[in-house]
Design a protein around this motif. Structure first.
Motif, mmCIF file in Angstrom:
data_model
loop_
_atom_site.group_PDB
_atom_site.id
_atom_site.type_symbol
_atom_site.label_atom_id
_atom_site.label_comp_id
_atom_site.label_asym_id
_atom_site.label_seq_id
_atom_site.Cartn_x
_atom_site.Cartn_y
_atom_site.Cartn_z
ATOM 1 N N THR A 172 2.428 9.826 -4.651
ATOM 2 C CA THR A 172 2.129 9.921 -4.267
ATOM 3 C C THR A 172 -0.144 9.827 -4.998
ATOM 4 O O THR A 172 -0.526 10.670 -4.176
ATOM 5 C CB THR A 172 1.791 10.005 -2.956
ATOM 6 O OG1 THR A 172 1.775 11.742 -2.955
ATOM 7 C CG2 THR A 172 2.604 9.631 -2.260
ATOM 8 N N CYS A 173 -0.734 8.881 -5.365
ATOM 9 C CA CYS A 173 -2.100 8.914 -6.244
ATOM 10 C C CYS A 173 -2.990 8.523 -4.715
ATOM 11 O O CYS A 173 -3.533 10.286 -5.633
ATOM 12 C CB CYS A 173 -1.861 7.871 -6.902
ATOM 13 S SG CYS A 173 -0.770 8.045 -8.668
ATOM 14 N N GLN A 174 -2.656 8.003 -4.412
ATOM 15 C CA GLN A 174 -3.858 8.248 -3.013
ATOM 16 C C GLN A 174 -3.968 9.889 -2.259
ATOM 17 O O GLN A 174 -4.686 10.016 -2.585
ATOM 18 C CB GLN A 174 -3.898 6.695 -2.442
ATOM 19 C CG GLN A 174 -3.415 5.377 -2.675
ATOM 20 C CD GLN A 174 -5.254 4.816 -3.660
ATOM 21 O OE1 GLN A 174 -5.959 5.545 -3.417
ATOM 22 N NE2 GLN A 174 -5.035 5.266 -5.347
ATOM 23 N N GLU A 175 -2.569 9.892 -1.897
ATOM 24 C CA GLU A 175 -2.779 10.370 -1.118
ATOM 25 C C GLU A 175 -2.984 12.675 -1.614
ATOM 26 O O GLU A 175 -4.356 13.296 -0.916
ATOM 27 C CB GLU A 175 -1.307 11.451 -0.630
ATOM 28 C CG GLU A 175 -1.248 11.985 0.110
ATOM 29 C CD GLU A 175 0.424 12.803 0.938
ATOM 30 O OE1 GLU A 175 1.295 14.242 1.478
ATOM 31 O OE2 GLU A 175 0.838 10.705 1.585
ATOM 32 N N LYS A 227 -8.434 2.426 -7.082
ATOM 33 C CA LYS A 227 -7.339 1.835 -6.841
ATOM 34 C C LYS A 227 -7.338 0.474 -8.591
ATOM 35 O O LYS A 227 -6.605 -0.493 -7.913
ATOM 36 C CB LYS A 227 -7.307 1.278 -5.653
ATOM 37 C CG LYS A 227 -6.842 1.391 -4.609
ATOM 38 C CD LYS A 227 -7.020 1.367 -3.156
ATOM 39 C CE LYS A 227 -6.576 2.134 -2.512
ATOM 40 N NZ LYS A 227 -6.500 1.274 -0.710
ATOM 41 N N GLU A 282 1.012 -1.632 0.160
ATOM 42 C CA GLU A 282 -0.356 -0.236 -0.062
ATOM 43 C C GLU A 282 1.001 1.397 -0.032
ATOM 44 O O GLU A 282 2.053 1.302 0.338
ATOM 45 C CB GLU A 282 -1.255 0.192 0.902
ATOM 46 C CG GLU A 282 -1.834 -1.284 1.485
ATOM 47 C CD GLU A 282 -3.320 -0.878 0.132
ATOM 48 O OE1 GLU A 282 -3.387 -0.061 -0.143
ATOM 49 O OE2 GLU A 282 -4.241 -1.521 -0.180
ATOM 50 N N GLU A 283 0.058 2.187 -0.968
ATOM 51 C CA GLU A 283 1.147 3.891 -0.760
ATOM 52 C C GLU A 283 1.313 4.560 0.845
ATOM 53 O O GLU A 283 2.500 4.483 1.094
ATOM 54 C CB GLU A 283 0.370 4.298 -1.364
ATOM 55 C CG GLU A 283 0.442 5.482 -1.876
ATOM 56 C CD GLU A 283 -0.391 6.965 -2.446
ATOM 57 O OE1 GLU A 283 -0.891 8.225 -1.609
ATOM 58 O OE2 GLU A 283 -0.404 6.744 -3.858
ATOM 59 N N SER A 284 0.903 3.796 1.227
ATOM 60 C CA SER A 284 1.171 4.547 2.561
ATOM 61 C C SER A 284 2.218 4.008 3.835
ATOM 62 O O SER A 284 2.017 4.803 4.617
ATOM 63 C CB SER A 284 -0.883 4.837 3.685
ATOM 64 O OG SER A 284 -1.492 3.219 3.492
ATOM 65 N N ARG A 328 -6.309 10.382 -5.803
ATOM 66 C CA ARG A 328 -7.179 9.280 -6.538
ATOM 67 C C ARG A 328 -8.092 8.383 -6.702
ATOM 68 O O ARG A 328 -7.867 8.191 -5.383
ATOM 69 C CB ARG A 328 -5.877 8.970 -7.275
ATOM 70 C CG ARG A 328 -6.069 7.603 -8.369
ATOM 71 C CD ARG A 328 -5.278 7.100 -9.635
ATOM 72 N NE ARG A 328 -5.974 6.284 -10.652
ATOM 73 C CZ ARG A 328 -5.501 5.337 -11.087
ATOM 74 N NH1 ARG A 328 -4.157 6.896 -11.480
ATOM 75 N NH2 ARG A 328 -6.211 5.184 -12.457
#
Length: 316
Positions: free
Chosen positions: A106-109, A115, A94-96, A112
């Motif tokens: 950091t796409c999710q942060e 997933k 996981e990115e985190s 975005r």
């Protein structure tokens, strides 16, 4: 954007007996390409084309290759295959969970919402990669024990470098790992001290010396590359056991490329314009000549990562 379900790459994979160790390395390089849609060419051992034989055809190897310790499927072309949906085993991290991802990646942060792009797996035609749902970080680190692995090129290879570290770092105690930047920002080195190994990234978007070599300030529209200058960067690549090159996107200006004859320090610079194809060919020939001259064919593996159809923007 989903990766394509089928792919035909220009990769060359020499036939050899591949060990679980080497397969793990190859599987990683294919896996992280899902982030960028990369094609690969593996330049192993004999780097010169055989007269009368196209480079796209497999070349029969003689003797054992570096890292080819055990047995594996002979003639398995892992670069020819298709992307398959994998809801069960993806993503592998996981990115985190990874502190080494740069903020711009950091796409999710950055918001975005989906997933789906993380849930694809590469399936070669006619053979299988090791099961990546049980990715063996210990095996990978043991494979790299006492060795240097380096990614060289632009931000696409920097992403590969970071992805590899994200897969491995949790296994290494905090006091046994480090990440440092050297060479005016061009060289970033991750070290795992217990394994006496380093995984490195070297910023060189053209491989040749250019006016875009500053690892931080490099967004230059009027790009210039210096002919015959690969040793400017290449001196930092010597002694590496696994070397992964990439260069493509930075050549695509939509205009003729400017090529410098001489030095950037010359008062009266001689600059000529050539087509993109000619300039890119010049860079590729320089890379191959450098690898032939400086890489130990019995010890080193050299890979080349070619084009990406797009450079993904944050939020897409």
């Amino acid at each position: 954007m989903k990766p394509p379900l089928s792919s035909s790459s220009s990769a060359v994979l020499r036939k050899a007996r591949l060990s679980p160790y080497l397969f793990t390395l190859l599987a990683f390089i294919v896996f992280v390409s899902i982030l960028y849609g990369e094609d690969f060419m593996c330049i192993l051992g004999q780097l010169e084309p055989i007269p009368g034989r196209a480079m796209s055809k497999p070349v029969k190897r003689r003797g054992k290759l570096a890292f080819a310790i055990g047995k594996g499927e002979e003639g398995c072309d892992i670069f020819s295959g298709r992307w398959v949906r994998d809801e069960l085993t993806r993503p592998l991290y996981e990115e985190s969970e990874c502190p080494y991802i740069q903020p711009q990646l950091t796409c999710q942060e950055h918001g975005r919402p989906d997933k789906d792009y993380q849930k694809w797996r590469w399936q070669p035609h006619g053979c299988d990669l090791p099961r990546m749902n049980s990715f063996n970080a210990t095996l990978m680190l043991e494979t790299l024990r006492g060795k240097r692995m380096m990614f060289v090129g632009d931000s696409l290879n920097r992403g590969q470098f970071v992805s590899m570290i994200c897969l491995l770092h949790k296994l290494i105690p905090d006091d046994q790992k480090s990440m440092k930047t050297h060479k005016n920002g061009s060289l970033t080195v991750f070290k795992a001290r217990d394994y006496n190994t380093s995984i490195e990234f070297y910023w060189a978007p053209f491989l040749l010396e250019s006016n875009s070599d500053n690892a931080i300030v490099h967004r230059i529209s009027d790009r210039i590359v210096r002919k015959g200058s690969i040793n400017k960067h290449g001196k930092n690549w010597k002694g590496v056991d696994i070397l992964v090159f990439n260069t493509y996107l930075w050549w695509m200006t939509g205009l003729d490329m400017k090529v410098l004859k001489g030095s950037f320090e010359d008062e009266n610079k001689e600059i000529i314009k050539v087509s993109t194809e000619e300039a890119y060919g010049m860079g590729m020939r320089s890379m191959l000549r450098w690898a032939r001259k400086n890489m130990d064919r019995k010890k080193t593996r050299v890979f080349f990562t070619s084009m990406s159809p797009t450079h993904a923007k944050l939020g897409r």
